[in-house]
Structure formats: structure tokens, C-alpha cells
Write an enzyme that holds these catalytic residues in place. Structure first.
Site, PDB file in Angstrom:
ATOM      1  N   TYR A 214      -3.222  -0.394   9.962  1.00 15.37           N
ATOM      2  CA  TYR A 214      -3.008  -0.669   8.605  1.00 15.37           C
ATOM      3  C   TYR A 214      -1.832  -0.078   8.116  1.00 15.37           C
ATOM      4  O   TYR A 214      -1.031  -1.078   7.401  1.00 15.37           O
ATOM      5  CB  TYR A 214      -4.096   0.202   8.026  1.00 15.37           C
ATOM      6  CG  TYR A 214      -4.300  -0.198   6.429  1.00 15.37           C
ATOM      7  CD1 TYR A 214      -3.607   0.637   5.486  1.00 15.37           C
ATOM      8  CD2 TYR A 214      -5.187  -1.109   5.817  1.00 15.37           C
ATOM      9  CE1 TYR A 214      -3.623   0.560   4.148  1.00 15.37           C
ATOM     10  CE2 TYR A 214      -4.986  -1.156   4.552  1.00 15.37           C
ATOM     11  CZ  TYR A 214      -4.495  -0.530   3.668  1.00 15.37           C
ATOM     12  OH  TYR A 214      -4.542  -0.805   2.286  1.00 15.37           O
TER      13      TYR A 214
ATOM     14  N   SER B 152       0.859  -1.175   0.122  1.00 13.80           N
ATOM     15  CA  SER B 152      -0.121   0.104  -0.157  1.00 13.80           C
ATOM     16  C   SER B 152       0.787   1.284   0.010  1.00 13.80           C
ATOM     17  O   SER B 152       1.959   1.147   0.286  1.00 13.80           O
ATOM     18  CB  SER B 152      -0.771  -0.131   1.284  1.00 13.80           C
ATOM     19  OG  SER B 152      -1.292   1.202   1.442  1.00 13.80           O
TER      20      SER B 152
END
Ligand code: NAP
Ligand code: GCO
Length: 267
Positions: A160, A147
Site C-alpha cells: 500500500y 495517503s
């Protein structure tokens, strides 16, 4: 000369691929000639809808399993079922993931742990389950879906970002530990992709105006737009194919240039 980008005859397991980025990657694999596509989801309903979506897209030889990637026993059992029902696993894409957007000091430990479990422990569990057969064959491809948060932080995504940062280093460690077995482990770092996961960030405001984050991301992306899941297909085929046999431990950012760009000056 054979086409190095072909996936002819390969079996690919894409975790969490009922929809979203996983579906787009699996579709690209099928279009590149993969013999079998294997997907798993956390529940029956999602799996049924996902298999219907593949059928509607005309994608054949898709095999689905209900398997929570955080459940080591279930993952090992599923790998055994795949070996019995489909065959060897040539390619693993650790795509399944969740996000919880909560300020760190308001997040419970359980919430933080859940994100770590799905986004970091899950990829470890799945990779550890498929590496032995790849070691025996002295060939294998593992692709982790990282990501922008493998590189950058932002408010409300502490768990996250910690998971995706860890996934970047897990990618490099699998490369380091198993490269001698001709196993390549790389990652794709998508930018901001229009999927259900980011839908809340694109919702229209009550007055009909754009979500502030929608405008923010478009200003941070040189092309001025969200990316489409299908735009990850080509990079994924590259990393799954023999065209990338000399690429290992690499995080391929497919972000439209966000990481290179300071952002468009507000008018
Ligand atoms: P999504 O639309 O929310 O899809 C997530 C998928 O993961 C679903 O198929 C879901 O299946 C599955 N999943 C979640 N938890 C699972 C579990 N415990 N076991 C098995 N499957 C599970 O997300 P997405 O946007 O496609 O993202 C896919 C991956 O890309 C994620 O790792 C995400 O972090 C990453 N990513 C996304 C973006 C973006 O902008 N969208 C950008 C960078 C990275 P169920 O139906 O069973 O829940
Ligand atoms: C967020 C988004 C991002 C994307 C993606 C960016 O809340 O900032 O959900 O985390 O999902 O990971 O690369």
C-alpha cells in the site's frame, strides 16, 4: 464575479464512490453544483447499493458503471459509454483503492501485485483514458487520492505504501506532462478516516476495550480523533474547481495535523 469554487455544469467521475471517501467527495461535488456525478464499482451489488445511497441522500444525476479500474479495456469502454450517455469528463477523482495488511515477508507476490494494480496502475489507466479529451478541450482536473502512506511507512502495509508513494509521483508527473494543456493534477492525502477500509483498526477488543490502533491514531492526531469522510469534501471541491487553477502537482494532506505532530505523550 463568478464563484471560483462552483462546479456548476461540470461532470465529475469519482472512481470507487459507492461508499466511503468517494461517496463523500461525490456528495460534495453535487452540493457544489456539479451537473453529473459518475461512479464505478467492481461489482453490480456494490453499484446498486451505492446508487440507492445517492438517491437516499437526495443526490440526482448520478450515473453508475461496473468497471474494474485495473482492466484497461473495461475502463476505455466505460469512458466511451460515459461520453455517449453523460457527456464530457471534466473532473476525474482516482479514489478506488484497496489495502492488504500483511507483513511483507508473509505477503505473496500476487497479493502485493493486487494492491499495486488497484492503487497505482488503476489511477494511471483511468487518467490515461481521460487525458486525451482534456487535452482537446485544454482544460481538466485530475485528483488522486494518496495517503499518509505516501509519506510514512508502518508495519504490514508495504504494498500500500509503495503504491501510494508511487501515486504521489504519478500526480507530479501528470502535472509536469499536461500542465501546458491547462490540466491540473493534484492529490489529497487523507489522514485516518472512519470508513469501511479502516473499520478493522477501530474494532472493539474482545474485552470491550478500544483497539490499540484506534488509541494510537487518536494520540497521533492533534484533534485526538478519527476524521470523517465528509471532511474531505471541501478540499476536493477546491481542487476540482477553478479556485485551484494555479495549483498543480500538489499533495494536499487532509490529516488533522498528523504529519506536523510528534504525538501525544502517553499518560
Ligand atoms: P473503502 O471504504 O474500502 O472504499 C473503497 C472503494 O474502492 C469502494 O467503493 C470499492 O468498490 C472501490 N474499489 C476497490 N477496488 C476497486 C476496483 N478494482 N475497481 C473499482 N472500484 C474498486 O475505502 P475508503 O476508506 O473510502 O478509501 C478510498 C480511497 O482513499 C482509497 O484509495 C484509500 O486508499 C484512500 N485512503 C483512505 C484512508 C482512510 O483512512 N480510509 C486514508 C487515506 C487514503 P467495491 O465496492 O466495488 O469494492
Ligand atoms: C492503515 C490505514 C491507512 C489509511 C490511510 C492513512 O492500515 O494504516 O488503512 O493506510 O487507510 O491510507 O492515510
Amino acid at each position: 464575479m463568478n464563484n471560483p469554487f462552483s462546479l456548476e455544469g461540470k461532470n465529475a467521475w469519482v472512481t470507487g464512490a459507492a461508499y466511503g471517501i468517494g461517496f463523500a467527495i461525490a456528495k460534495a461535488f453535487a452540493e457544489a453544483g456539479a451537473a453529473n456525478i459518475i461512479i464505478n464499482t467492481s461489482n453490480e451489488e456494490s453499484l446498486r447499493k451505492g446508487l440507492d445511497a445517492y438517491a437516499e441522500a437526495g443526490i440526482k444525476n448520478v450515473h453508475g458503471y461496473v468497471c474494474n479500474v485495473t482492466d484497461e479495456v473495461a475502463v476505455k469502454e466505460t469512458v466511451e459509454k460515459i461520453h455517449a450517455e453523460v457527456g464530457q469528463i471534466d473532473i476525474l477523482v482516482n479514489n478506488a483503492g484497496i489495502i492488504k495488511r500483511i507483513p511483507m515477508h508473509e505477503m505473496t507476490r500476487a497479493e502485493f501485485q493486487q494492491v499495486i494494480d488497484v492503487d497505482l496502475v488503476g489511477p494511471y489507466i483511468c487518467a490515461a483514458a481521460v487525458v486525451p479529451e482534456m487535452m482537446e478541450r485544454r482544460e481538466g482536473k485530475i485528483i488522486n487520492i494518496c495517503s499518509m502512506m505516501s509519506e510514512l511507512g508502518r508495519e504490514t502495509v508495504s504494498a500500500y505504501a509503495a503504491a501510494k508513494g508511487g501515486l504521489k509521483m504519478l500526480t507530479r508527473n501528470i502535472c509536469s506532462e499536461y500542465g501546458e494543456y491547462n490540466i491540473q493534477c493534484n492529490a489529497i492525502g487523507p489522514g485516518y478516516i472512519a470508513t469501511p477500509q479502516t473499520a478493522p483498526l477501530r474494532e472493539k477488543q474482545p474485552d470491550g476495550s478500544r483497539h490499540p490502533f484506534d488509541s494510537f491514531i487518536c494520540a497521533k492526531t492533534p484533534a485526538g480523533r478519527w476524521l470523517d469522510p465528509d471532511e474531505l469534501g471541501g478540499p476536493a471541491v477546491f481542487l476540482a474547481s477553478h479556485a485551484s487553477d494555479a495549483v498543480n502537482g500538489h499533495i494536499l494532506y487532509v490529516d488533522g495535523g498528523i504529519l506536523a505532530y510528534i504525538g501525544k505523550q502517553p499518560k
